[in-house]
Design a protein around this motif. Structure first.
Motif, mmCIF file in Angstrom:
data_model
loop_
_atom_site.group_PDB
_atom_site.id
_atom_site.type_symbol
_atom_site.label_atom_id
_atom_site.label_comp_id
_atom_site.label_asym_id
_atom_site.label_seq_id
_atom_site.Cartn_x
_atom_site.Cartn_y
_atom_site.Cartn_z
ATOM 1 N N VAL A 1 12.892 -30.113 -23.677
ATOM 2 C CA VAL A 1 12.583 -31.268 -22.828
ATOM 3 C C VAL A 1 12.202 -32.450 -23.714
ATOM 4 C CG1 VAL A 1 11.872 -29.839 -20.899
ATOM 5 C CG2 VAL A 1 10.173 -30.557 -22.599
ATOM 6 N N SER A 2 12.232 -33.634 -23.140
ATOM 7 C CA SER A 2 11.933 -34.854 -23.884
ATOM 8 C C SER A 2 10.436 -35.064 -24.035
ATOM 9 C CB SER A 2 12.556 -36.050 -23.164
ATOM 10 O OG SER A 2 12.213 -37.255 -23.819
ATOM 11 N N ASP A 3 10.050 -35.646 -25.194
ATOM 12 C CA ASP A 3 8.654 -36.026 -25.394
ATOM 13 C C ASP A 3 8.481 -37.545 -25.353
ATOM 14 O OD1 ASP A 3 9.764 -36.859 -27.770
ATOM 15 O OD2 ASP A 3 8.551 -35.574 -29.064
ATOM 16 N N VAL A 4 9.522 -38.255 -24.905
ATOM 17 C CA VAL A 4 9.471 -39.715 -24.829
ATOM 18 C C VAL A 4 8.847 -40.119 -23.493
ATOM 19 C CG1 VAL A 4 10.825 -41.836 -24.818
ATOM 20 C CG2 VAL A 4 11.505 -39.925 -26.289
ATOM 21 N N PRO A 5 7.803 -40.909 -23.502
ATOM 22 C CA PRO A 5 7.164 -41.321 -22.244
ATOM 23 C C PRO A 5 8.163 -41.978 -21.290
ATOM 24 C CG PRO A 5 5.797 -41.928 -24.113
ATOM 25 C CD PRO A 5 7.096 -41.456 -24.686
ATOM 26 N N GLY A 6 8.136 -41.522 -20.046
ATOM 27 C CA GLY A 6 9.008 -42.090 -19.029
ATOM 28 C C GLY A 6 10.399 -41.514 -18.991
ATOM 29 N N GLU A 7 10.751 -40.660 -19.945
ATOM 30 C CA GLU A 7 12.082 -40.067 -19.980
ATOM 31 C C GLU A 7 12.010 -38.638 -19.456
ATOM 32 O OE1 GLU A 7 15.415 -40.491 -23.148
ATOM 33 O OE2 GLU A 7 14.213 -38.767 -23.771
ATOM 34 N N LYS A 8 12.870 -38.321 -18.504
ATOM 35 C CA LYS A 8 12.916 -36.979 -17.953
ATOM 36 C C LYS A 8 14.304 -36.390 -18.184
ATOM 37 C CE LYS A 8 12.037 -34.211 -13.814
ATOM 38 N NZ LYS A 8 11.664 -34.223 -12.368
ATOM 39 N N ALA A 9 14.392 -35.414 -19.065
ATOM 40 C CA ALA A 9 15.662 -34.757 -19.361
ATOM 41 C C ALA A 9 15.801 -33.505 -18.512
ATOM 42 C CB ALA A 9 15.738 -34.389 -20.841
ATOM 43 N N SER A 10 17.042 -33.123 -18.242
ATOM 44 C CA SER A 10 17.274 -31.894 -17.489
ATOM 45 C C SER A 10 16.681 -30.708 -18.237
ATOM 46 C CB SER A 10 18.771 -31.686 -17.272
ATOM 47 O OG SER A 10 19.016 -30.441 -16.666
#
Length: 321
Positions: A60-69
């Motif tokens: 999963v992503s650790d970038v704020p605001g980013e939601k990966a499948s």
């Protein structure tokens, strides 16, 4: 049509339409290899997988605001047609001691992090991605020999390094440095163990790999180690005579392989890289020709050393040419 959601990523390659044999029955099929290096084969009328597919968890992503499948589809029979992960501990190139040390220092100095396929780019960390932004597969797609029931496709392992950093706008994040191909100082030699490019023969009756061979040579590599495979852009064609023709590689070569076995049977060096898909046709003289455009360029940054289309044919017994 019923759609199976497998297109999470850059598709880009043209789908291949053919008739498959499934449990003795002819089935209209479509195959596509994306930049993910994963080959999907579906019934083109129903969208149902011909070879099984399963959803698997991915990072999963650790970038704020980013939601990966949280999951992605994976073929269960056909393995990835290219590198889909990298280990700093075991996978740094051993082509030469000097290249190994240069790559190891570059990776360490930039505190790069590894991860499996579909690892999202990290924030403030240089992420090593395999496949990279160019694949895997690319726009050249695959070709098919109906007599052999063999899908043939060229792929490469040109990894990417990317870091996200805060941006002043308009987007919240942008690429930081370093960002580019997985090679130091724009070298033509890559930082992971090879092969760096391959040609594959995939049995479309079983979905299994029938053969794979390195595609391309590194002229600057030491003697005895030149068959590294090379980054490549462009597709292959198969002929009824049992040959596969492919340019694509950045080593300026145009090659023919035996479709049934993957054995190279012919090779010629051109004035530039042939980043194109060949064509074949019958000439007025009754001979069969194969032609290829060779200009260099593309996202592989091959030198623009030519601007030609070259045609080849077997010699005519009657004309002596």
């Amino acid at each position: 049509m019923v759609h199976h959601d497998i297109w999470n990523g850059d598709l880009e390659a043209a789908p291949l339409l053919f008739d498959a044999k499934v449990k003795g029955k002819t089935v209209p099929a479509v195959a596509v290899i994306s930049k993910s290096a994963l080959l999907f084969v579906l019934n083109r009328e129903t969208g149902k997988p011909i070879f099984p597919i399963a959803e698997r968890k991915v990072p999963v992503s650790d970038v704020p605001g980013e939601k990966a499948s949280s999951t992605q589809p994976f073929p269960l029979i056909t393995p990835p047609l290219g590198r889909t992960s990298f280990s700093i501990k075991t996978d740094i190139t051993d082509l030469t001691p000097e290249l190994h040390d240069t790559c190891a220092k570059w990776i360490a100095d930039n505190q790069m992090v590894e991860g499996p396929i579909y690892t999202p780019v990290h924030l403030d960390k240089v992420t090593i991605s395999f496949p990279g932004l160019l694949g895997g597969g690319n726009w050249g797609g695959a070709t098919y020999d109906p007599a052999q029931r063999l899908l043939v496709v060229n792929t490469h392992d040109l990894g990417q390094v990317t870091k996200l950093v805060p941006s002043k706008g308009p987007l919240p994040f942008e690429r930081g440095q370093p960002s580019g191909r997985f090679r130091p100082d724009n070298s033509r030699l890559l930082c992971q163990k090879g092969p760096w490019g391959r040609l594959w023969g995939v049995d479309m009756t079983t979905g299994k790999i029938r053969w794979q061979v390195p595609l391309g040579i590194s002229d600057e590599a030491p003697e005895g180690k030149k068959l590294t495979g090379r980054p490549n852009m462009g597709g292959a064609i198969t002929t009824a005579g049992g040959l596969t023709f492919v340019g694509a590689t950045d080593d300026n070569r145009f090659r023919a392989f035996a479709t049934a076995t993957g054995k190279m049977v012919w090779e010629v060096k051109l004035d530039a890289a042939a980043h194109a898909t060949p064509m074949t046709y019958a000439g007025r003289d009754g001979r069969q020709y194969v032609a290829i455009a060779a200009t260099g360029g593309t996202f592989l940054d091959s030198p623009l050393t030519s601007d030609t289309i070259t045609a080849f044919a077997l010699k005519s017994k009657d004309a002596g040419q």
